[in-house]
Structures are given as structure tokens and as C-alpha cells.
Design a protein around this motif. Structure first.
Motif, short mmCIF file in Angstrom:
data_model
loop_
_atom_site.label_atom_id
_atom_site.label_comp_id
_atom_site.label_asym_id
_atom_site.label_seq_id
_atom_site.Cartn_x
_atom_site.Cartn_y
_atom_site.Cartn_z
N VAL A 22 3.15 3.36 0.45
CA VAL A 22 3.15 2.37 1.62
C VAL A 22 4.58 2.64 2.39
O VAL A 22 4.79 2.82 3.48
CB VAL A 22 3.38 0.78 1.13
N PHE A 31 4.82 3.86 6.15
CA PHE A 31 5.86 3.24 6.87
C PHE A 31 6.96 4.06 7.39
O PHE A 31 7.23 3.75 8.62
CB PHE A 31 6.42 1.91 6.19
N LEU A 56 5.36 5.74 10.31
CA LEU A 56 5.07 4.93 11.51
C LEU A 56 6.40 4.61 12.22
O LEU A 56 6.27 4.37 13.31
CB LEU A 56 4.49 3.56 11.02
N THR A 87 0.21 -2.23 13.60
CA THR A 87 0.35 -1.20 12.42
C THR A 87 1.73 -1.29 11.78
O THR A 87 1.75 -1.33 10.39
CB THR A 87 -0.19 0.07 12.96
N LEU A 146 2.02 -4.50 10.00
CA LEU A 146 1.39 -4.61 9.04
C LEU A 146 2.06 -4.03 7.82
O LEU A 146 2.16 -4.18 6.57
CB LEU A 146 -0.31 -4.25 9.08
N GLY A 147 2.39 -2.61 8.20
CA GLY A 147 3.34 -1.76 7.29
C GLY A 147 4.48 -2.38 6.70
O GLY A 147 4.87 -2.17 5.39
N LEU A 170 -1.86 -3.13 2.74
CA LEU A 170 -1.84 -1.60 2.72
C LEU A 170 -3.20 -1.33 3.30
O LEU A 170 -3.16 -0.23 4.21
CB LEU A 170 -1.50 -0.92 1.34
N THR A 181 -3.17 -1.69 6.91
CA THR A 181 -2.22 -0.77 7.64
C THR A 181 -2.80 0.49 7.86
O THR A 181 -2.69 1.30 8.87
CB THR A 181 -0.75 -0.74 6.76
N SER A 237 -3.53 2.47 11.17
CA SER A 237 -3.17 3.65 11.41
C SER A 237 -4.41 4.70 11.77
O SER A 237 -4.16 5.56 12.65
CB SER A 237 -2.34 4.09 10.17
#
Length: 141
Positions: free
Chosen positions: A16, A20, A23, A46, A49-50, A91, A94, A98
Motif C-alpha cells: 500500500v 500510495f 499515486l 483513489t 482511499l490509498g 486496499l 484503492t 487505480s
């Protein structure tokens, strides 16, 4: 149980955190400004959420550090386990968002939602259905 839980969390934390980190860089690329509003909204969801998944999966480490030596290990394990499960669900969300964003940008075909749904079903099977089935099938009463 605490040691096993922390080992499990380490695997998810690494994934994660890498996701992240990637992202966070997207918004600084020239292509981001050219994305349609829908794709920018998917990106924002996204990232949020991440961030939430990262917090939930790092939470057990903080919990352990702050309650260590206080004789609340059973309660700490329960809360850490819950945080880990929430982190895994976040996750999954996410990764779903993604994948949706990447496939929408990479191709504008109508099959993208079906492909994303198939991958989410696969994750659900691997992460939740199989473990729950195993727990139910092999747990002694």
C-alpha cells in the motif's frame, strides 16, 4: 498471535505504501491536467482511499507501540486485527480505483468495467472467500 499479525501487516503495508507513493506523483505529471473530469475524480477518490488504507495498515504498529507493556495484549490484538481487515478492504478499493483509472486512460473500450470487476472478483476470492471458506471448513468446534 501478535507476531503473526505484525508479519501479515508488513506485507500489506509495503504494497500500500508503494502504491500510495506512485499515486501521489500522478498529479504532478503534465498528462494529469489533460484528463477528463471523471478520470480526475477517480484519481482523487483513489488517493483518498490509498491514504485511508495506509493509515489503517500502519495503525497496528502504532497501537502496539502505544499500549506495549500495559497488559492489554488480547485487546490490542483484536483491535489490530480489525484495523488490518479494514486496511485490506480499503486496499482492495484503492487497487480497484487505480485499475479503473489506468484502464480508462490506457483504453477507452467499453470492456474496462468488466475487466476491473473480474480482477476485483479475483481479489475477493483470494483475500476473503478462500480464507473464510478454509476457516469454516477446517475449524474444529
Amino acid at each position: 498471535m501478535w507476531g503473526e499479525l505484525i508479519q501479515e501487516v508488513r506485507v500489506a503495508q509495503t504494497g500500500v505504501q508503494i502504491l500510495f507513493g506512485f499515486l501521489l506523483t500522478v498529479v504532478f505529471t503534465p498528462r494529469y491536467a489533460q484528463l477528463p473530469d471523471t478520470d480526475q475524480a477517480i484519481y482523487i477518490v483513489t488517493v483518498v482511499l490509498g491514504a485511508c488504507a495506509t493509515g489503517a495498515l500502519i495503525g497496528p504498529v502504532s497501537l502496539h507501540r502505544l499500549v506495549s507493556g500495559r497488559r492489554v495484549k488480547p485487546q490490542a490484538v483484536r483491535w489490530a486485527s480489525r484495523l488490518t481487515l479494514v486496511g485490506l478492504v480499503l486496499l482492495l478499493a484503492t487497487m480497484t480505483a487505480s485499475l479503473l483509472l489506468i484502464l480508462r486512460v490506457a483504453t477507452h473500450d467499453s470492456y474496462v468495467p468488466y475487466l476491473v470487476a473480474s480482477v476485483v472478483a479475483w481479489y475477493g476470492l483470494c483475500w476473503f472467500v478462500l480464507p473464510l471458506w478454509t476457516r469454516r471448513r477446517y475449524t474444529t468446534r
